[in-house]
Scaffold this motif. Structure first.
Motif, PDB file in Angstrom:
ATOM      1  N   ASN A 163      -1.481  -1.807   3.000  1.00  0.00           N
ATOM      2  CA  ASN A 163      -2.477  -2.382   2.993  1.00  0.00           C
ATOM      3  C   ASN A 163      -2.261  -3.273   1.549  1.00  0.00           C
ATOM      4  OD1 ASN A 163      -4.444  -4.526   4.405  1.00  0.00           O
ATOM      5  ND2 ASN A 163      -5.216  -4.003   3.683  1.00  0.00           N
ATOM      6  N   PHE A 210      -6.382   1.989  11.892  1.00  0.00           N
ATOM      7  CA  PHE A 210      -6.916   2.293  10.292  1.00  0.00           C
ATOM      8  C   PHE A 210      -5.915   0.900  10.246  1.00  0.00           C
ATOM      9  CE2 PHE A 210      -8.216   6.418   9.492  1.00  0.00           C
ATOM     10  CZ  PHE A 210      -9.306   5.983   9.229  1.00  0.00           C
ATOM     11  N   VAL A 211      -5.271  -0.288   9.454  1.00  0.00           N
ATOM     12  CA  VAL A 211      -4.634  -0.990   9.086  1.00  0.00           C
ATOM     13  C   VAL A 211      -5.081  -2.311   9.772  1.00  0.00           C
ATOM     14  CG1 VAL A 211      -2.571  -2.306   9.602  1.00  0.00           C
ATOM     15  CG2 VAL A 211      -2.186   0.398   8.708  1.00  0.00           C
ATOM     16  N   ALA A 262      -2.442   3.848   5.620  1.00  0.00           N
ATOM     17  CA  ALA A 262      -2.772   2.430   5.913  1.00  0.00           C
ATOM     18  C   ALA A 262      -3.488   1.170   4.516  1.00  0.00           C
ATOM     19  CB  ALA A 262      -4.033   2.811   6.830  1.00  0.00           C
ATOM     20  N   ARG A 303       5.477   0.097   8.873  1.00  0.00           N
ATOM     21  CA  ARG A 303       4.485   0.388  10.090  1.00  0.00           C
ATOM     22  C   ARG A 303       5.340   1.284  11.001  1.00  0.00           C
ATOM     23  NH1 ARG A 303       1.508  -4.268  10.815  1.00  0.00           N
ATOM     24  NH2 ARG A 303       1.508  -4.331   8.129  1.00  0.00           N
ATOM     25  N   ASN A 306      -3.417   6.753  14.010  1.00  0.00           N
ATOM     26  CA  ASN A 306      -4.471   6.318  13.467  1.00  0.00           C
ATOM     27  C   ASN A 306      -4.188   5.565  12.504  1.00  0.00           C
ATOM     28  OD1 ASN A 306      -6.345   8.020  14.966  1.00  0.00           O
ATOM     29  ND2 ASN A 306      -5.854   9.414  14.019  1.00  0.00           N
ATOM     30  N   MET A 307      -3.213   5.618  11.733  1.00  0.00           N
ATOM     31  CA  MET A 307      -2.545   4.518  10.645  1.00  0.00           C
ATOM     32  C   MET A 307      -2.779   3.029  11.414  1.00  0.00           C
ATOM     33  SD  MET A 307       0.743   4.501   8.880  1.00  0.00           S
ATOM     34  CE  MET A 307       0.929   3.061  10.310  1.00  0.00           C
ATOM     35  N   ILE A 308      -2.680   3.358  12.376  1.00  0.00           N
ATOM     36  CA  ILE A 308      -2.044   2.033  12.883  1.00  0.00           C
ATOM     37  C   ILE A 308      -3.502   1.449  12.638  1.00  0.00           C
ATOM     38  CG2 ILE A 308      -1.533   0.311  14.513  1.00  0.00           C
ATOM     39  CD1 ILE A 308       1.001   0.940  13.422  1.00  0.00           C
ATOM     40  N   SER A 339      -3.844   9.904   8.002  1.00  0.00           N
ATOM     41  CA  SER A 339      -3.528   8.347   8.436  1.00  0.00           C
ATOM     42  C   SER A 339      -4.298   7.103   7.033  1.00  0.00           C
ATOM     43  CB  SER A 339      -4.321   8.271   9.660  1.00  0.00           C
ATOM     44  OG  SER A 339      -4.449   9.104  10.371  1.00  0.00           O
ATOM     45  N   LEU A 340      -5.422   7.903   6.658  1.00  0.00           N
ATOM     46  CA  LEU A 340      -6.288   6.845   5.817  1.00  0.00           C
ATOM     47  C   LEU A 340      -5.426   6.286   4.655  1.00  0.00           C
ATOM     48  CD1 LEU A 340      -8.434   4.938   5.023  1.00  0.00           C
ATOM     49  CD2 LEU A 340      -9.641   6.677   4.602  1.00  0.00           C
ATOM     50  N   ARG A 367       6.352  -4.682   4.869  1.00  0.00           N
ATOM     51  CA  ARG A 367       5.536  -3.751   5.347  1.00  0.00           C
ATOM     52  C   ARG A 367       5.837  -3.488   7.416  1.00  0.00           C
ATOM     53  NH1 ARG A 367       0.015  -6.754   3.576  1.00  0.00           N
ATOM     54  NH2 ARG A 367       0.048  -6.738   1.651  1.00  0.00           N
TER      55      ARG A 367
END
Length: 293
Positions: free
Chosen positions: A96, A177-178, A92, A107, A173-175, A88-89, A103
């Protein structure tokens, strides 16, 4: 009571009633059931229900299948949660990056598995993991690796489940982290570049410390979610092979809705709840100590 507090309570009270009726009352009822022998006979006639105190919890501690399910769940959490957070990190950070175009499209595509039905995607992943016709074994064959029975071998079934769960859930989790990355002031990166920091050093000394609260939140949410492993083994393996993918929640489901030992299943639920609370408190304590040191 003045008009303003009365108006506030009138707006809040429907939500409070819903929480009380749909959450608090069922939880208290399940807690009460965990101290009884409530089963199929109790469903038919409440006079068959007896108070047995902590017998369900004592029985649970001497049940080998429960400890096997707890070990499977712990392995799933210890391996799957960090892997999911790392993926996820990474996703992200890539989204970014300044060089990334479209993007919103990427996403949406990466988040799509989160909102798809587990049953639907499980069918696809069963074909991917198929021992003879699966795409994964076909790809491994190109590099000279023999076919693996991913869902039929007890040694590989849980790793396969982890891969499927990470793909299914990392977008959520990616969202988060974004959003956390967007909240980091650009001045910090400018100051780091002036001090001669390269991209790796900026990530280590600027991005990661700034994301610490976000990472703590995601770690707790992921741990709690992965402890509640149920849909993946239920749809893909039914807890097999040789009970290698039987989780605590799957064990609770079978006790409650296959064998109708509802009091015993309620005890399983509260033991799992206690484990998740202990894990959450441990993470909060470690985060507090890390922030002080």
């Amino acid at each position: 009571m003045t008009a303003r507090p009365r108006a506030a309570w009138s707006f809040v009270s429907p939500a409070l009633v819903a929480v009380l009726v749909l959450f608090v009352v069922p939880v208290l009822a399940a807690l009460a059931l965990s101290f009884t022998d409530f089963d199929l006979y109790g469903v038919a006639d409440r006079h068959h229900v007896r108070f047995i105190g902590l017998d369900n919890y004592r029985r649970l501690l001497v049940t080998p299948l429960f400890w096997s399910a707890l070990g499977n769940t712990a392995f799933f959490v210890v391996v799957g949660a960090p892997l999911s957070i790392a993926v996820s990190l990474g996703a992200a950070v890539l989204l970014n990056a300044r060089v990334v175009r479209a993007r919103g499209l990427f996403r949406t595509a990466l988040f799509a598995p989160v909102v798809t039905t587990v049953v639907a995607v499980a069918v696809i992943w069963r074909y991917i993991f198929h021992a003879r016709y699966g795409f994964l074994n076909y790809a491994l064959g190109w590099v000279g690796i023999d076919a693996i029975d991913w869902l039929g071998d007890p040694h590989w079934s849980m790793p396969a489940m982890i891969v499927f769960a990470v793909w299914k859930n990392f977008g959520y989790n990616m969202i988060i982290f974004v959003a956390g990355l967007h909240s980091i002031p650009g001045d910090l990166y400018d100051a780091a570049r002036i001090d001669g920091a390269n991209r790796r050093q900026q990530f280590r000394y600027v991005t990661l410390p700034a994301l610490a609260p976000t990472t703590l939140l995601i770690t707790i949410l992921t741990m709690v979610g992965y402890f509640q492993l149920f849909a993946e083994p239920y749809v893909m393996t039914r807890g097999g092979p040789a009970q290698s993918t039987t989780s605590v929640l799957y064990f609770m489901f079978e006790e409650g809705f296959k064998w109708w030992n509802l009091g015993y299943a309620s005890a399983v639920a509260f033991v799992l709840f206690a484990i998740m609370v202990a894990g959450t408190l441990l993470q909060l304590a470690l985060a507090r100590r890390w922030s002080r040191g």
